[in-house]
Design an enzyme around this catalytic site. Sequence first.
Site, PDB file in Angstrom:
ATOM      1  N   ASP A 178       3.526  19.305 -32.910  1.00  4.98           N
ATOM      2  CA  ASP A 178       3.862  17.996 -33.475  1.00  4.98           C
ATOM      3  C   ASP A 178       5.086  17.376 -32.815  1.00  4.98           C
ATOM      4  O   ASP A 178       5.465  16.259 -33.133  1.00  4.98           O
ATOM      5  CB  ASP A 178       4.047  18.070 -34.990  1.00  4.98           C
ATOM      6  CG  ASP A 178       5.150  19.043 -35.396  1.00  4.98           C
ATOM      7  OD1 ASP A 178       5.970  19.411 -34.526  1.00  4.98           O
ATOM      8  OD2 ASP A 178       5.189  19.431 -36.575  1.00  4.98           O
TER       9      ASP A 178
ATOM     10  N   ASP B  45       8.549  22.028 -32.667  1.00  2.01           N
ATOM     11  CA  ASP B  45       8.011  22.912 -31.637  1.00  2.01           C
ATOM     12  C   ASP B  45       8.519  22.588 -30.237  1.00  2.01           C
ATOM     13  O   ASP B  45       7.893  22.974 -29.260  1.00  2.01           O
ATOM     14  CB  ASP B  45       6.477  22.833 -31.645  1.00  2.01           C
ATOM     15  CG  ASP B  45       5.890  23.363 -32.944  1.00  2.01           C
ATOM     16  OD1 ASP B  45       6.346  24.420 -33.395  1.00  2.01           O
ATOM     17  OD2 ASP B  45       4.996  22.705 -33.498  1.00  2.01           O
TER      18      ASP B  45
ATOM     19  N   CYS C  46       0.855  -1.191   0.000  1.00 10.37           N
ATOM     20  CA  CYS C  46       0.000   0.000   0.000  1.00 10.37           C
ATOM     21  C   CYS C  46       0.890   1.240   0.000  1.00 10.37           C
ATOM     22  O   CYS C  46       2.094   1.159   0.195  1.00 10.37           O
ATOM     23  CB  CYS C  46      -0.949   0.015   1.189  1.00 10.37           C
ATOM     24  SG  CYS C  46      -0.154   0.381   2.760  1.00 10.37           S
TER      25      CYS C  46
ATOM     26  N   ASP D 130      -0.364  24.424 -32.516  1.00  3.71           N
ATOM     27  CA  ASP D 130       0.398  24.638 -33.737  1.00  3.71           C
ATOM     28  C   ASP D 130      -0.536  24.307 -34.900  1.00  3.71           C
ATOM     29  O   ASP D 130      -1.518  23.576 -34.724  1.00  3.71           O
ATOM     30  CB  ASP D 130       1.616  23.715 -33.735  1.00  3.71           C
ATOM     31  CG  ASP D 130       2.400  23.801 -35.034  1.00  3.71           C
ATOM     32  OD1 ASP D 130       2.650  24.920 -35.499  1.00  3.71           O
ATOM     33  OD2 ASP D 130       2.733  22.737 -35.592  1.00  3.71           O
TER      34      ASP D 130
ATOM     35  N   CYS E 182       3.294   2.132   2.824  1.00  4.61           N
ATOM     36  CA  CYS E 182       4.627   1.521   2.746  1.00  4.61           C
ATOM     37  C   CYS E 182       5.555   2.410   1.930  1.00  4.61           C
ATOM     38  O   CYS E 182       6.707   2.651   2.311  1.00  4.61           O
ATOM     39  CB  CYS E 182       4.541   0.135   2.097  1.00  4.61           C
ATOM     40  SG  CYS E 182       3.474  -1.047   2.943  1.00  4.61           S
TER      41      CYS E 182
END
Length: 733
Positions: free
Chosen positions: A627, A631, A19, A434, A22
């Site tokens: 893309d 960029d 969990c 873009d 821990c």
Amino acid sequence: MTQPSSLKTQQMQIGGMDCASCAAKIERNLEQLAGVDEVSVSAATGRMTVSYDPQQVDDTLLQKRITTLGYVVIRPTLKSRREAHDHPYDYEHGRDRPNDHAHDHGHDNDSGEFNVKADVIPILLVIMLLAGGMAFEEPLHQTPFSIGEYIVFIPAYLLSGWSVLKAAGRNIISGQLFDENFLMTVATLGAIAIHELPEAVAVMLFYRIGELFQDYSVGRSRRSIKALLEVRPDTANLNVNGSIKTVSPEAVEVGDIILVKPGEKIPLDGDILDGHSLVDTSALTGESVPRTVNVGTTILAGMVNQTGALTLKVTKRFGESSIAKILDLVENATSKKAQTEKFITRFARYYTPVVVILSLVVALIPPLLLSSATHEEWVYRALVLLVISCPCGLVISIPLGYFGGVGGAAKRGILVKGSTFLDALTTVKTVVFDKTGTLTQGVFKVTQIVPKNGFSTAELLSLAAKAESHSNHPVAQSIRDAYGQRIDDATVTDYEEIAGHGIQAKVNHQTVLAGSDRLLHRENIDHDTCHVEGTVVHLAVDRRYAGYILIADEIRADAAQAVNDLKQAGVGQIAMLTGDNPATAEGVADRLGLDTYRANLLPEDKVDAIEQLLDRTGHGKVVFVGDGINDAPVIARADIGMAMGGLGSDAAIETADIVIMTDAPSKVAEAIHVAKKTRRIVVQNIILAMGVKGLFILLGTIGVATLWEAVFADVGVALLAILNAGRVLSWQV
């Protein structure tokens, strides 16, 4: 503080965590070591990422501290991406885990599956003993010294709580107090001391059942990761001197030839040399419609070949392939934690000791001040507070909620590099796109050739194709495709790219300029055409304007829907930045219903534009969607950088905070929806857990709540929060 440049970042696979408490314990303890800068542990993946100064702390000390806490370092170092993916989840099968180092809650399986022998049978025995003991409690109580009760209830108590008692003892020896094991041990031993044996057994029993469900939930999360990692190919059919040899994908080099049979996963990125087929990309993109591929098509590792045999020339080693980077991204997504997760971890650190101190006050002070108060009554109330002080419901459900969000987004082809970016998406006020390759398809085709000043159509196209012969830009490719003839490289010399403007080259000793209207103005070329709607390449030959070529770039099919979805999602401003001319930009903006646009931008101009938006948006986040190739600076500068069409784009995966694995701009709104859903579930869990715990602290203090009700409330709220967190994975936008 240690300078970042001197830090070493390392990953370790930790066994024995079931969990998030821990994970929080490991983080808290390692961060106390001098030289450790940052620690992030994911209970869902069992992976730890630690940044430290190697001059002050080393691997051995880190591993020793982890084992002292009762956990196991399964794979000490993930030295490379390639090594990390050899056996990313061996620990789930227990191959490296010593049996005598079970985790804090004493279960021997980390997979989250119920083990009948180890888990269910002991619980059934405890239930039988508890039920029998309660049914015959009066006769058992009337035995000498109530020995009958002890004979029935103590074995039930030890059977249900031995692992908790053992873990508590180990933690006390190592100085780790105030965890759930310590709290349950003190609460139940206190109940035994005041002769509330059934309650002591019940607390341990229901706590154990709750832990089993937590194990199952963590296991479910781990299995969801494994499902994402199933895209990893296991073998490759390598062509060795005409014969096919089955090898590991890691053994294949760039330039090797491999065969992919129908039904097989594509093991490496490559170009198709022979064959045609349909490939299933759903494991990578979430798209169910197969893609048609032919000779010359580039396909990526992780896709599934469906119909025909394909011969590929490998273009990337497995470690550099898109799928390897995607796997690494998915596995490590939980290391970048949201502020809410960090807050809950800090809150739990102080919450438990405060409630423990409050329980001591409740046990000791009232009997001293009130003549009618008995020690037994107020100790019992204090024990109720101890049970309620266990922070498991909060500490496990919040990370599981975020993990579900990250996993749910990945199932939809949206890779989020950490829960911190999910949180950021919930406050987005501005989305900037873009144009080329993002809102438009980026597939260009020559639609019109307009010669000027005595040049012919054929001459203009020939000069443009030759001048653009060395360019990789899609516009240049479209011109060469329209020309359709072989270009003799000897006819083209002095090729030079002019960033953000175009190119200059000598073609048969003529100086040719090809590019934007901005290039003509830069070079002071007289021309009579400036504003042309569409993507246009102007040409000048020996400083004389020769005409222009018009190129079409179609708007993506879902671009208008993407803009509409974003507005419905509450995004206030949707903008577009492009290097294209104003006429083209205006046409696209009008067709899509964008709020604003800016055209004729160089890469550095786009960064300036984003910074201006960041200054104006106040508390809202700014997303830039590009893309991922040209960029990268803008993606990095925005509050949240998204890369479209991440498949095959190294720059996208490396730079962006979120990678959209398809070419669909509508995924941006979908990512925001997933983030908001995740946030709602996390807030619900916080309110649920804190509200119930606060109520029972009050009820326990005034003597209304019993240990039975307290443990039901504690386990119940944990289970409800866990089930609620699991909704993100299965939720459909």
